[in-house]
Design a protein around this motif. Structure first.
Motif, PDB file in Angstrom:
ATOM      1  N   LEU A 166       0.839  -1.203   0.000  1.00 35.89           N
ATOM      2  CA  LEU A 166       0.000   0.000   0.000  1.00 35.89           C
ATOM      3  C   LEU A 166       0.870   1.247   0.000  1.00 35.89           C
ATOM      4  O   LEU A 166       1.767   1.380   0.829  1.00 35.89           O
ATOM      5  CB  LEU A 166      -0.896   0.009   1.250  1.00 35.89           C
ATOM      6  CG  LEU A 166      -1.668   1.306   1.525  1.00 35.89           C
ATOM      7  CD1 LEU A 166      -2.715   1.562   0.452  1.00 35.89           C
ATOM      8  CD2 LEU A 166      -2.331   1.232   2.905  1.00 35.89           C
ATOM      9  N   PHE A 167       0.592   2.126  -0.941  1.00 31.33           N
ATOM     10  CA  PHE A 167       1.179   3.464  -0.893  1.00 31.33           C
ATOM     11  C   PHE A 167       0.047   4.442  -0.661  1.00 31.33           C
ATOM     12  O   PHE A 167      -0.936   4.441  -1.398  1.00 31.33           O
ATOM     13  CB  PHE A 167       1.899   3.811  -2.210  1.00 31.33           C
ATOM     14  CG  PHE A 167       2.507   5.192  -2.198  1.00 31.33           C
ATOM     15  CD1 PHE A 167       3.835   5.371  -1.837  1.00 31.33           C
ATOM     16  CD2 PHE A 167       1.756   6.313  -2.527  1.00 31.33           C
ATOM     17  CE1 PHE A 167       4.400   6.646  -1.804  1.00 31.33           C
ATOM     18  CE2 PHE A 167       2.311   7.584  -2.495  1.00 31.33           C
ATOM     19  CZ  PHE A 167       3.629   7.752  -2.135  1.00 31.33           C
ATOM     20  N   ARG A 221      -0.508   8.636   0.096  1.00 28.24           N
ATOM     21  CA  ARG A 221       0.186   9.907   0.126  1.00 28.24           C
ATOM     22  C   ARG A 221      -0.330  10.659   1.349  1.00 28.24           C
ATOM     23  O   ARG A 221      -1.230  11.443   1.292  1.00 28.24           O
ATOM     24  CB  ARG A 221      -0.156  10.580  -1.213  1.00 28.24           C
ATOM     25  CG  ARG A 221      -0.126  11.978  -1.309  1.00 28.24           C
ATOM     26  CD  ARG A 221      -1.539  12.378  -1.757  1.00 28.24           C
ATOM     27  NE  ARG A 221      -1.490  13.728  -2.240  1.00 28.24           N
ATOM     28  CZ  ARG A 221      -2.549  14.387  -2.637  1.00 28.24           C
ATOM     29  NH1 ARG A 221      -3.722  13.781  -2.709  1.00 28.24           N
ATOM     30  NH2 ARG A 221      -2.438  15.636  -2.997  1.00 28.24           N
ATOM     31  N   GLU A 266       6.271  13.805   3.273  1.00 27.95           N
ATOM     32  CA  GLU A 266       6.635  13.218   1.979  1.00 27.95           C
ATOM     33  C   GLU A 266       7.916  12.397   2.096  1.00 27.95           C
ATOM     34  O   GLU A 266       8.069  11.364   1.451  1.00 27.95           O
ATOM     35  CB  GLU A 266       6.815  14.333   0.944  1.00 27.95           C
ATOM     36  CG  GLU A 266       7.029  13.798  -0.466  1.00 27.95           C
ATOM     37  CD  GLU A 266       7.357  14.910  -1.460  1.00 27.95           C
ATOM     38  OE1 GLU A 266       7.218  16.091  -1.107  1.00 27.95           O
ATOM     39  OE2 GLU A 266       7.775  14.575  -2.592  1.00 27.95           O
ATOM     40  N   GLU A 267       8.832  12.862   2.913  1.00 23.89           N
ATOM     41  CA  GLU A 267      10.130  12.189   3.035  1.00 23.89           C
ATOM     42  C   GLU A 267      10.015  10.784   3.607  1.00 23.89           C
ATOM     43  O   GLU A 267      10.956  10.006   3.505  1.00 23.89           O
ATOM     44  CB  GLU A 267      11.060  13.025   3.906  1.00 23.89           C
ATOM     45  CG  GLU A 267      10.602  13.117   5.351  1.00 23.89           C
ATOM     46  CD  GLU A 267      11.436  14.075   6.187  1.00 23.89           C
ATOM     47  OE1 GLU A 267      12.139  14.915   5.609  1.00 23.89           O
ATOM     48  OE2 GLU A 267      11.373  13.980   7.431  1.00 23.89           O
ATOM     49  N   ASN A 268       8.886  10.481   4.231  1.00 17.65           N
ATOM     50  CA  ASN A 268       8.711   9.144   4.809  1.00 17.65           C
ATOM     51  C   ASN A 268       7.645   8.328   4.100  1.00 17.65           C
ATOM     52  O   ASN A 268       7.202   7.295   4.609  1.00 17.65           O
ATOM     53  CB  ASN A 268       8.387   9.258   6.301  1.00 17.65           C
ATOM     54  CG  ASN A 268       9.586   9.701   7.101  1.00 17.65           C
ATOM     55  OD1 ASN A 268      10.727   9.512   6.673  1.00 17.65           O
ATOM     56  ND2 ASN A 268       9.359  10.321   8.240  1.00 17.65           N
ATOM     57  N   GLN A 269       7.241   8.757   2.920  1.00 19.84           N
ATOM     58  CA  GLN A 269       6.261   7.985   2.162  1.00 19.84           C
ATOM     59  C   GLN A 269       6.951   6.858   1.392  1.00 19.84           C
ATOM     60  O   GLN A 269       8.090   6.994   0.966  1.00 19.84           O
ATOM     61  CB  GLN A 269       5.515   8.884   1.178  1.00 19.84           C
ATOM     62  CG  GLN A 269       4.594   9.882   1.876  1.00 19.84           C
ATOM     63  CD  GLN A 269       3.947  10.855   0.911  1.00 19.84           C
ATOM     64  OE1 GLN A 269       4.122  10.769  -0.296  1.00 19.84           O
ATOM     65  NE2 GLN A 269       3.184  11.795   1.447  1.00 19.84           N
ATOM     66  N   GLY A 270       6.222   5.787   1.216  1.00 18.36           N
ATOM     67  CA  GLY A 270       6.744   4.671   0.440  1.00 18.36           C
ATOM     68  C   GLY A 270       5.735   3.547   0.456  1.00 18.36           C
ATOM     69  O   GLY A 270       4.806   3.548   1.267  1.00 18.36           O
ATOM     70  N   PHE A 271       5.920   2.595  -0.437  1.00 23.60           N
ATOM     71  CA  PHE A 271       5.051   1.419  -0.415  1.00 23.60           C
ATOM     72  C   PHE A 271       5.317   0.638   0.860  1.00 23.60           C
ATOM     73  O   PHE A 271       6.469   0.330   1.168  1.00 23.60           O
ATOM     74  CB  PHE A 271       5.314   0.531  -1.639  1.00 23.60           C
ATOM     75  CG  PHE A 271       4.532   0.947  -2.839  1.00 23.60           C
ATOM     76  CD1 PHE A 271       3.272   0.422  -3.065  1.00 23.60           C
ATOM     77  CD2 PHE A 271       5.032   1.885  -3.730  1.00 23.60           C
ATOM     78  CE1 PHE A 271       2.533   0.813  -4.175  1.00 23.60           C
ATOM     79  CE2 PHE A 271       4.298   2.284  -4.836  1.00 23.60           C
ATOM     80  CZ  PHE A 271       3.045   1.750  -5.067  1.00 23.60           C
ATOM     81  N   ARG A 272       4.245   0.334   1.572  1.00 22.67           N
ATOM     82  CA  ARG A 272       4.421  -0.461   2.778  1.00 22.67           C
ATOM     83  C   ARG A 272       3.911  -1.879   2.545  1.00 22.67           C
ATOM     84  O   ARG A 272       2.940  -2.094   1.812  1.00 22.67           O
ATOM     85  CB  ARG A 272       3.712   0.179   3.958  1.00 22.67           C
ATOM     86  CG  ARG A 272       2.244   0.337   3.792  1.00 22.67           C
ATOM     87  CD  ARG A 272       1.629   1.138   4.925  1.00 22.67           C
ATOM     88  NE  ARG A 272       1.849   2.565   4.764  1.00 22.67           N
ATOM     89  CZ  ARG A 272       1.356   3.489   5.593  1.00 22.67           C
ATOM     90  NH1 ARG A 272       0.654   3.123   6.641  1.00 22.67           N
ATOM     91  NH2 ARG A 272       1.568   4.760   5.378  1.00 22.67           N
TER      92      ARG A 272
END
Lengths: 370, 370, 370, 370
Positions: free
Chosen positions: C282-283, C285, C289-295
């Motif tokens: 799951l991505f 937004r 932003e600096e810690n967003q990513g697909f989890r």
């Protein structure tokens, strides 16, 4: 910021890496003066001339002392074999040069202490080439920790593995001789230690273990006993109830540049692997539990200085780019800026002390105070 | 093969898991007699009756001794809290029953020794519930090692991490009290030890370290000191120059069922993670160097007994399926077959001894002989 | 809830899978009556008897019509080859039985229509064996979408690949004959279509393409022309500006059970792979932003009905468990509960219509209305 | 090899990338003459001067025609917005300069044809900036295919996704206007097409589809209709029974620089993702079936020209390094060497033709011949 006159000693693996960085730093960063690539030194005059042309240096020499004595030189890159570091770095510092010396400092702790002393009394910058800590991903992990995103860190695990000593049939070489040092501990553990220093400072107590995958290695005259250790393990205690383990091997088939890091905190976990060094794994316990998971953060302009290289998120920096970041740190340090760095006096000697303490713990079989 | 009369004591997490396995084993395997689910035991009569109906057992009781005394019962599944294992298992064995007891054997080494003695004198099967070793992926790793595919193993690393103790604000509970044992060492290290036993036999020397992420935990009357350790590390030596490390934590945010294994040999490397337990990672140094790399082997009918569950490669087994494989191993052992298993007498007691030796090494700060 | 009398026709791959589910459902779920396994049907009496014993059925027969005529039977599992589905399912429905029929409905659309008509007029449950949609991971993706976590979905990509037809040297077989259907389109595309139906309902317009990796296949009498297609591609339009692509191959070396799903929304993205079917990517937004990513979300008790199988997060369900969930859905539907399911009348026929529309689009080279 | 006099037009994203490459190529490669960075052109004199200093160019100008007219200039890097490419490139070629022009050639096919004509009649090198094909990983995939390791390729899938248009609330901009082109098709599909050209040559027939995630975008005066397409899909036929699909989106949340490639052959499969562009996934059906799986090949000196950048396997190249490789290709082409490259005449125009054919197919709803 004045333009620096640069000399480079050594043109092997890391020498070329320094040269690439010195050539790139101004174009990439813009905010520095373009370095003047003055003198390159190699063991033979011919090779020195050839490499000076390739690397863009104005002059070539086979006499490293002439560089130290040249009043025009501001900074010296030292990328020779480890056993020459002490003599060259101390001479350069004593002559008032700044020094950019590849890691580790020196095979013996005594030499490392002398190097640190020379740096301290010179007032010059003596940067060590721990380029992995310059990675935007490492900086981002540091920021995540410093911002408290994962809470109080209590446990860290670092593995570093490559496979250049994994072949049991590879002939006996200097790498397996006692004179070259402890083996994996010197070769590799300094990288995890540089990361731990960057994030948590110095360890106070260590335990160690060192093992040999192969008791002997072949030679034309039959098997010869291996004298050091291709695998090493260390346990470390840091102030503030932080415990760490370091597991390293240079006989790990299939691992090429693995530095696998796991950092456990009271609110989350970080993970990282140098073989995919443009990614940080982060688990934070926030939001709906059903949607929690380790997230893969791709390095992007949000993670400086990534954006100085490219505005494209997820487009990836390379190994040589890390050296360019380190080169910018060096220029900044010389100009009096605050920069993330490990120098002879700041971290460098502590790492060397820790390595030797681990080795002693391994030999004596109990915990050792650093 | 005669049909076994089965009794089950306990209907929690692992009790239900045993029940599922007893219900599934004949349909999945075909080559055994269908077990007769005779008696289920729970602490209250009402719950016992409800669960007997759910799990398909003919009778219910709240008196476990009545099971031991029932001459019709052939085998007893024991899934009660660890502190009851010794009394129940010894009574069952002394009464001539076969025993399927969840791991670990018992909190105290003395009890584990008595359990082993009972098994030895009874001549009955006393299987321990180390179901992870029943995984086709683990068997395949064993086959790869036994076939010499990765050469002589010299180094093994195993991590086991979950996060059920990671919340610093979770209130003090029995899990953090001394009476419950060492903490992560008892809870988790036995799994890595069961794998090491399966692959390499017993360790001869161990070192240990145990740490606390949180010195206290909250309670209604204020913070209470934590008495055991949520993180543990062990170094182990095995005969044949095999060295291993075990790193475990029950306070590792984001890890849910991680058992990360790396096995380094003279010709290749194996890696595995229990969170993706249908995959084995293999690096072998063969073929063109340019095409070498870690390969992800998806479990398939080529990896028995996977194909007994489904003919579809890559379709994946689940956690409960591993218990069904273990159940088939139990039936086979009772019938005199050779089966991969850890019993009180074969591996079980050795694992307990190793746990206690690690704890002693951690307390004394030096290597300990197992 | 009354206990159901069950008959099973067919004991191959999916027949055994049904049998495992019928044996497990009560022990796993508890909240249903234990099914009575009444009659098993196979083509030979001997095999029928052997399998009835293995699977726990009381009686065996080689005459499937006797099952349909048996007033004691409540529900019939049909796991025979596809070409028998229509006759058996219609007879069973007409006799007032509930039907649990493996997918797809039938090779011809006419037969599928007749099956749907029979289901509609019978008022009985006619469940199709689309077990992948029963996965807690799929339900969780549905929940994420329904909760608006990823915003309005606009684009979906699904790939499904295996390699059982990848060997060019494998001899010509019925699988490559026209009579067996279109090839990959029938075999595989129905799975992506079942997922799309579950999440977004039915497609209104489709485009298609079908290709042959190998024009001929060997036979004892020389190469024979392949008559259908091992690869297929479809583009689909759904109401609400949702567009999708389906790419399937049964000649994709190394893919074993891959169903790779990507779902793009106005606020995030979901990804999933059936080869690791206990994980959802799951991505979203949100947050810095600096810690967003697909989890990577590991399935856990937070994702029902996972917790009914095991309370251990990240411990993983297996392929057969999905059938047990489907079995519980069937029992629930019969009892009048609302359950996630694809039946002849709800989704099943729509999927068949879509398959045939894709084939027509592929043959005619333009978009086709479903 | 004579030293080239270089001019650079444009100093944005790709302009800086060219500058970094021109500065690095000699130091990295050694086997070329150091380029002379002569003139830099930007729209404003001030910016031109500032960037010339930063990038190491001797002179600055705001008049690009003065570069074309300067007889001392050998080669011109063109990194301006796409709509200027034709005019500048044709003028430079007509003036006898070599050209290094960023992709794509031009928004209109007519302009692309004129550019190709200019290149053909000039006899000069007109290299296009398709730097992704310069990746050692791409070259290795080409080698694997050419060596027959995966047999005859029959099917290829390429996805390219980023998320810079994923925010539905981002205001209307030129990117969503018709004048800027088709949208994702122009922006992205040319990358997959450049890869397909490199591996398999030109497509003969194409089908297409283009969709809009958001019908309108906000503006100060209310919602404005989006005029092009953020998502596009293409199906392609190549000679030799190779079929391919291209799926691209610039509205795919979480994707940053994804180019996911899958290449299916009669003996194996290749996979690659630009977000991890130092890795190639390879499945080959050889050796024991039980040990087959996709292997992750880390780029290393065995994969040239990786080793020219660093001797450390698995140490990783970065995005900017790919441009340095391309710069070396350009220098080689000018010197008459054979180099992997896409030029106006070799591949470049074919890619443009294919893009426009896909757009026409999308509008007309049927297959189109390229």
């Amino acid at each position: 910021m004045k333009s620096l006159n640069v000399a480079l000693i050594g043109t092997g693996y890391m020498g070329k890496c320094h040269a690439i960085a010195w050539n790139a730093v101004k174009t990439v960063y813009g905010d520095v003066a373009r370095p003047m690539l003055a003198t390159l030194c190699e063991v033979s005059e011919d090779l020195a001339r050839e490499r000076a042309a390739a690397f863009g240096f104005a002059r070539a020499t086979s006499d490293w002392r002439s560089i130290v004595e040249d009043p025009a030189i501001d900074v010296v890159s030292i990328t020779t074999p480890n056993r020459f570091h002490a003599e060259m770095a101390i001479a350069a510092l004593d002559a008032g040069k700044h020094v950019w010396c590849e890691k580790p400092m020196a095979p013996s702790l005594d030499d490392a202490v002398r190097m640190q002393d020379a740096a301290a009394r010179s007032g010059r910058v003596a940067l060590l080439g721990y380029n992995y800590i310059q990675n935007p991903a490492v900086r981002h992990m540091k920021k995540i920790i410093d911002d408290g995103v994962i809470g109080a860190v209590h446990h860290v695990r670092i593995e570093m593995d490559e496979d250049f000593m994994a072949d049991a049939q590879a002939p006996m070489s200097w790498r397996s001789e006692k004179a070259s040092g402890y083996g994996a501990l010197d070769d590799f553990a300094v990288h995890p230690l540089s990361l731990l220093w960057t994030l948590f400072g110095g360890a106070t107590h260590v335990f160690g273990d060192m093992t040999r995958p192969y008791a002997t290695r072949p030679s034309p005259s039959g098997p010869i006993a291996v004298e050091n250790w291709d695998c090493a393990t260390a346990l470390l205690r840091f102030p503030g109830n932080i415990n760490a383990s370091i597991l390293v091997s240079r006989a790990a088939w299939g691992r090429k540049g693995r530095i696998a890091v796991q950092i456990f905190g009271s609110n989350g976990t970080l993970a990282f692997d140098q073989e995919r060094f443009n990614e940080v794994q982060l688990f934070v316990r926030d939001g709906a539990e059903e949607n929690q998971g380790f997230r893969t953060i791709l390095m992007a302009p949000a993670h400086q200085p990534y954006g100085i290289f490219t505005p494209g998120a997820g487009h990836q920096l390379g190994f040589n780019d890390l050296k360019t970041i380190e080169c910018r740190a060096l220029i900044g340090l010389i100009a009096g800026e605050q920069r993330l760095a490990i120098t002879f006096t700041d971290g460098g000697l502590q790492i060397e002390r820790t390595v030797h303490a681990i080795a002693r713990a391994a030999q004596e079989g109990h915990w050792v105070e650093v």
